[in-house]
Write a protein that holds these residues in place. Structure first.
Motif, mmCIF file in Angstrom:
data_model
loop_
_atom_site.group_PDB
_atom_site.id
_atom_site.type_symbol
_atom_site.label_atom_id
_atom_site.label_comp_id
_atom_site.label_asym_id
_atom_site.label_seq_id
_atom_site.Cartn_x
_atom_site.Cartn_y
_atom_site.Cartn_z
ATOM 1 N N THR A 83 -3.666 -2.545 6.070
ATOM 2 C CA THR A 83 -3.458 -2.691 4.731
ATOM 3 C C THR A 83 -4.568 -3.262 3.939
ATOM 4 O OG1 THR A 83 -2.088 -4.602 4.408
ATOM 5 C CG2 THR A 83 -0.791 -2.749 5.099
ATOM 6 N N GLY A 94 -3.130 0.309 -0.238
ATOM 7 C CA GLY A 94 -2.593 1.245 0.530
ATOM 8 C C GLY A 94 -2.499 0.795 2.020
ATOM 9 N N ALA A 112 -1.393 6.371 3.408
ATOM 10 C CA ALA A 112 -0.488 6.101 2.258
ATOM 11 C C ALA A 112 -0.910 5.257 1.307
ATOM 12 C CB ALA A 112 0.720 5.446 2.769
ATOM 13 N N PHE A 113 -1.308 5.888 -0.084
ATOM 14 C CA PHE A 113 -1.661 5.530 -1.152
ATOM 15 C C PHE A 113 -0.554 5.041 -2.006
ATOM 16 C CE2 PHE A 113 -4.873 8.362 0.435
ATOM 17 C CZ PHE A 113 -6.014 7.706 0.623
ATOM 18 N N ASP A 114 -0.695 3.774 -2.465
ATOM 19 C CA ASP A 114 0.318 3.048 -3.305
ATOM 20 C C ASP A 114 0.860 4.041 -4.147
ATOM 21 O OD1 ASP A 114 2.327 0.742 -3.938
ATOM 22 O OD2 ASP A 114 1.107 0.508 -5.560
ATOM 23 N N THR A 118 1.002 10.600 0.794
ATOM 24 C CA THR A 118 0.168 10.231 1.836
ATOM 25 C C THR A 118 -0.553 11.373 2.303
ATOM 26 O OG1 THR A 118 1.994 11.445 2.975
ATOM 27 C CG2 THR A 118 2.149 9.013 2.848
#
Length: 342
Positions: A83, A94, A112-114, A118
């Motif tokens: 992360t 992410g 996965a981007f906050d 995804t």
């Protein structure tokens, strides 16, 4: 009032037009770049499968050299992750997780981007004249994206190649530079070796003393199956590749454990026990081949350790990186043979 009404109608018409046009725009994007690295595939593959190595070549890490990064206990296997969290909005935060890995051939990551869904990033490694062709690709389709971003994302899809492509080119160029200027690794019995710090790892395993003659892959397969069943009962998640640990090894008897890393320590049972192996300095031999042909590698590794003025009295282990159920060619089976260094 009439002017405001006209402006309002014009804005509404423009928004309506943007929405209508979006239905005809692509709902996904694909970006890819390639480069020829003048080494065999093992080196660029290692630098891309181990997230700790990304600082050496990934351009986005340069956006914020102080960003916080955390890593899973084991790297370079399916399920490994890292992360990042940056105060720089261009870097954001992410998580990247390895979904699929074929040794020296293919890596598939989920990014996965906050709060922004995804995407799938892949690396493909193919033999090429002069070395290895590395293909880096990115595919996205708005999965997991907030609803209010779905329409704007259709327009971003048209620009993704221009937005991301240059960074891919920079990253691949740096990867090539790192690979081609890196000293060649030492070898033992024709296989690459490296010294590293192995982090502590939580394990679920079966440990027994058995006759040396009874030790075979069928027995270990049975034990791994029992360990997996107990993990499922306790709802425990695997956290690395399976391994065997040889606490004692003699011509007549061996004390060995078949173990699987877990994210959390479970409740030990009569057969399956849980424990934590402390971190240690180790020598790792990256062995490719049949499990039954490793004896010469052990002999050569112990000779190498002695020649270096070091000692290894701890329990050696074999970490099975390649799943034999997925790869039938034994020549492609990667086993990391690990020797603790005193």
């Amino acid at each position: 009032m009439k002017v405001l009404k006209t402006i309002g109608l014009a804005m509404a018409g423009l928004i309506f037009l943007i929405v209508i046009i979006s239905f005809f725009l692509p709902g996904s994007y694909h970006v890819e770049r390639t480069i020829i690295v003048q080494t065999d595939a093992s080196l660029p593959f290692t630098l891309t499968k181990d997230f700790r190595e990304w600082d050496k070549w990934l351009p986005w890490h340069k956006l914020d050299t102080t960003m916080a990064k955390t890593y899973s206990e084991e790297q370079g296997v399916e399920g490994s992750w890292y992360t990042w969290n940056s105060q720089n909005p261009e870097a954001g935060k992410g998580k990247v997780t390895i979904l699929k890995l074929v040794e020296n051939e293919y890596i598939e990551n989920e990014m996965a981007f906050d709060g922004m869904g995804t995407t799938i990033a892949t690396f493909t490694f193919e033999p090429a004249e002069g070395g290895t062709k590395v293909l880096w690709a990115l595919d996205g389709n708005g999965k997991g994206m907030p609803w209010y971003w779905l329409i704007p994302s259709k327009y971003f899809n048209l620009m993704m190649d221009r937005m991301v492509g240059k960074d891919f080119e920079k990253g691949l160029a740096k990867l090539k530079e790192v690979c081609e200027t890196m000293p060649k690794p030492e070898q033992v019995a024709g296989f690459d070796i490296e010294e590293r710090v192995m982090e502590s790892v939580k394990l679920a395993g079966i440990r027994e003393k058995i006759k040396t003659a009874d030790m075979n892959s069928n027995l270990f397969g049975k034990w791994f199956g029992q360990v997996s069943q107990e993990m499922q009962k306790q709802k425990l998640i695997p956290n690395g590749a399976p391994r065997t640990i040889y606490y004692q090894y003699g011509s007549k008897q061996v004390e060995v454990e078949a173990a699987i890393p877990v994210a959390e320590i479970g409740h030990s049972k009569e057969v399956v026990k849980f424990h934590e192996m402390p971190g240690m300095n180790v020598l790792v031999v990256k062995y490719y081949g049949d499990y039954n042909k490793v004896e010469s590698v052990y002999i050569a590794a112990y000779d190498y350790i002695k020649a270096k003025g070091k000692a290894s009295t701890g329990a050696p282990m074999e970490i099975y990186i390649t799943d034999p159920g997925m790869e039938k060619d034994t020549a492609k089976w990667l086993t990391e043979i690990v020797f603790p260094l005193d």
